[in-house]
Design a protein around this motif. Structure first.
Motif, short mmCIF file in Angstrom:
data_model
loop_
_atom_site.label_atom_id
_atom_site.label_comp_id
_atom_site.label_asym_id
_atom_site.label_seq_id
_atom_site.Cartn_x
_atom_site.Cartn_y
_atom_site.Cartn_z
N ILE A 1 -1.84 -14.20 30.97
CA ILE A 1 -1.79 -14.20 29.73
C ILE A 1 -2.66 -12.68 29.55
CG2 ILE A 1 -2.89 -15.10 27.61
CD1 ILE A 1 -0.08 -16.39 28.45
N GLY A 2 -3.81 -12.50 30.33
CA GLY A 2 -4.38 -11.49 30.00
C GLY A 2 -3.57 -10.17 30.22
N ILE A 3 -2.87 -10.00 31.18
CA ILE A 3 -1.91 -9.13 31.31
C ILE A 3 -0.83 -8.86 29.90
CG2 ILE A 3 -0.10 -7.80 32.65
CD1 ILE A 3 -2.46 -7.48 33.98
N ALA A 4 -0.25 -10.04 29.51
CA ALA A 4 0.64 -10.00 28.50
C ALA A 4 0.18 -9.38 27.29
CB ALA A 4 1.02 -11.44 28.56
N ALA A 5 -1.37 -9.70 26.94
CA ALA A 5 -1.87 -9.50 25.59
C ALA A 5 -2.28 -8.07 26.03
CB ALA A 5 -3.18 -10.29 25.49
N THR A 6 -2.79 -7.61 27.00
CA THR A 6 -3.19 -6.33 27.29
C THR A 6 -2.14 -5.19 27.04
OG1 THR A 6 -4.94 -6.98 28.66
CG2 THR A 6 -4.23 -4.70 28.88
N TYR A 7 -1.03 -5.59 27.57
CA TYR A 7 0.26 -4.60 27.65
C TYR A 7 0.97 -4.85 26.45
CZ TYR A 7 -0.86 -2.65 32.29
OH TYR A 7 -1.41 -1.89 33.29
N GLY A 8 0.98 -5.95 25.67
CA GLY A 8 1.69 -5.87 24.48
C GLY A 8 0.82 -5.22 23.32
N SER A 9 -0.40 -5.26 23.41
CA SER A 9 -1.31 -4.36 22.48
C SER A 9 -1.18 -2.84 22.96
CB SER A 9 -2.84 -5.02 22.36
OG SER A 9 -3.17 -4.59 21.54
N ILE A 10 -2.05 -2.26 22.11
CA ILE A 10 -1.88 -0.72 22.50
C ILE A 10 -3.29 0.16 22.42
CG2 ILE A 10 0.30 -0.65 20.90
CD1 ILE A 10 -2.87 1.06 19.73
N SER A 11 -3.03 1.28 23.10
CA SER A 11 -4.14 2.06 23.30
C SER A 11 -4.28 3.19 22.33
CB SER A 11 -4.18 2.77 24.85
OG SER A 11 -5.11 3.79 24.66
N ILE A 12 -5.38 2.96 21.40
CA ILE A 12 -5.66 4.02 20.48
C ILE A 12 -5.87 5.47 20.81
CG2 ILE A 12 -7.21 4.59 18.51
CD1 ILE A 12 -7.64 1.85 18.01
N VAL A 13 -6.67 5.60 22.16
CA VAL A 13 -6.90 6.85 22.71
C VAL A 13 -5.79 7.49 23.19
CG1 VAL A 13 -8.32 7.97 24.76
CG2 VAL A 13 -9.45 5.98 23.37
N THR A 14 -4.71 6.79 23.95
CA THR A 14 -3.37 7.04 24.46
C THR A 14 -2.61 7.75 23.17
OG1 THR A 14 -3.61 5.67 26.22
CG2 THR A 14 -1.54 6.67 25.64
N TYR A 15 -2.90 7.06 22.05
CA TYR A 15 -2.20 7.48 20.99
C TYR A 15 -2.62 8.89 20.36
CZ TYR A 15 -0.45 7.74 15.94
OH TYR A 15 0.25 7.99 14.87
N GLY A 16 -4.02 8.93 20.47
CA GLY A 16 -4.91 10.09 20.03
C GLY A 16 -4.22 11.24 20.88
N SER B 1 1.82 2.09 25.95
CA SER B 1 0.17 2.09 26.28
C SER B 1 -0.14 0.56 26.37
CB SER B 1 -0.47 2.59 25.12
OG SER B 1 -0.37 1.90 23.92
N ALA B 2 -1.33 0.40 26.98
CA ALA B 2 -2.15 -0.81 27.21
C ALA B 2 -3.73 -0.95 26.61
CB ALA B 2 -2.26 -1.24 28.67
N SER B 3 -3.99 -1.92 26.12
CA SER B 3 -5.26 -1.85 25.41
C SER B 3 -6.27 -2.11 26.10
CB SER B 3 -5.25 -3.13 24.27
OG SER B 3 -6.36 -3.11 23.70
N TYR B 4 -7.40 -1.49 25.89
CA TYR B 4 -8.76 -1.65 26.70
C TYR B 4 -9.90 -1.83 25.73
CZ TYR B 4 -9.61 3.37 26.15
OH TYR B 4 -9.72 4.47 25.90
N ILE B 5 -9.38 -2.08 24.49
CA ILE B 5 -10.24 -2.59 23.45
C ILE B 5 -10.08 -3.77 22.76
CG2 ILE B 5 -11.72 -1.71 21.28
CD1 ILE B 5 -10.85 1.24 22.22
N ALA B 6 -9.03 -3.86 21.96
CA ALA B 6 -8.75 -5.05 20.92
C ALA B 6 -8.39 -6.25 21.94
CB ALA B 6 -7.61 -4.74 20.12
#
Length: 334
Positions: free
Chosen positions: A97-112, A284-289
């Motif tokens: 579930i942790g992987i699913a949430a992390t990879y389903g969400s996004i990385s703002i820094v990668t977007y930048g 991308s994968a989230s490391y914040i939200a």
């Protein structure tokens, strides 16, 4: 492009995350009180939601209706795909579930970094993509937590852990209590509630929220990543049992999800730049939200796995390889 990679990898948030891991590995007495740790997570969820809502208020619903549906679709489908991959790896439910949430969400820094790439190549893109950035952080977290509640609601959970497979969804499995806990759990409630408040108030909210939730965001994010580094470092040995399979996922998954994002962006009629950015967001994968939500909602999930993978593998992979690949795929499709 090399400058973008170095700039992001050498940013304070990444380096403080590494410092936290190092502190844990050398068994330093550095520690965050639980109350402070929870407060940092709450702060980030509110700040992310507010900024996304305020940005979204600048556009009419008609102009962003299709992109919003696309963002919700990606945020809903990617957690299922990630969970399926975790089944093949044999990961337990909480970490899956942790992987699913992390990879389903996004990385703002990668977007930048992707926006900087677009600027370097002279590629234009839709302005509302900035609003979608924050909007796409929430659906995957909600879907992942809902999946967790559904699976935990039945006795088959033990079977999942033993078989590393998935339980069937018999009729009546998703009851009102499961939906209530998923929709109104503190992580989703804060993220979506703040997004709604920011959207309703628009730029009129900026004077009140700017000093705390905008100006101090970067500094408090450093504290959050330092704490996550400590937690990840303490649980780092647990990641060894998944080995090469997990590492491969961290590099293959972004390409798969990013390609899906490019296809979706093209289908809804985005420009070349917008289509490529949709691919970047999906890949991308989230490391914040997501970690902020998982820290409070799924504390049993190991940050060394979901945060270490997203920040240590997928993040640099996207900066070096992913962004130009999504751009080329978008060019080929269009």
């Amino acid at each position: 492009m090399n400058e973008i990679v170095i700039q992001n990898l050498m940013s304070p948030v990444v380096l403080f995350f590494v410092l936290g891991i190092a502190a844990a590995l050398v068994k330093s007495d550095l520690a965050f009180p639980k109350a402070l740790s929870d407060a940092l997570s709450i702060y980030l969820l509110i700040a992310i939601g507010l900024k996304g809502g305020i940005e979204l208020a600048n556009y009419s619903i008609e102009s962003v209706f299709a992109p919003i549906l696309a963002a919700l679709f990606l945020g809903g489908i990617i957690p299922f795909l990630a969970l399926g991959a975790m089944k093949l790896i044999g990961m337990d439910l909480k970490n899956a579930i942790g992987i699913a949430a992390t990879y389903g969400s996004i990385s703002i820094v990668t977007y930048g970094a992707a926006v900087a790439f677009m600027d370097q190549t002279g590629t234009s893109y839709e302005g509302f993509m900035n609003a979608l950035v924050v909007l796409m952080e929430s659906p995957a977290i909600l879907v992942s937590l809902l999946l967790l509640k559904v699976l935990e609601n039945k006795n088959e959970l033990s079977g999942y852990a033993q078989r590393a497979g998935f339980v069937a969804f018999p009729s009546g499995l998703i009851d009102k209590e499961v939906i209530r806990e998923s929709l109104f759990g503190k992580s989703v409630l804060l993220l979506m509630g703040s997004l709604f408040i920011g959207w309703i108030l628009g730029e009129s909210a900026i004077p009140a929220v700017k000093p705390l939730f905008i100006d101090l965001y970067g500094s408090i994010l450093i504290l959050f990543l330092l704490n996550m580094g400590l937690i990840a470092g303490q649980r780092l040995p647990e990641i060894k049992k998944y080995g090469v399979k997990l590492l491969a996922f961290g590099m293959i998954a972004p390409l798969v999800f990013g390609t899906i994002g490019v296809l979706v962006g093209s289908l809804i009629g985005l420009s070349l730049g917008g289509t490529a950015l949709m691919g970047v967001l999906a890949g991308s994968a989230s490391y914040i939200a997501a970690p902020a939500a998982l820290k409070t909602s799924v504390p049993e999930a190991n940050p060394s796995i979901y945060l270490g993978l997203s920040l240590g593998v997928t993040f640099p992979f996207n900066l070096i390889i992913g962004i130009p690949v999504y751009f080329e795929i978008a060019k080929w499709i269009q």
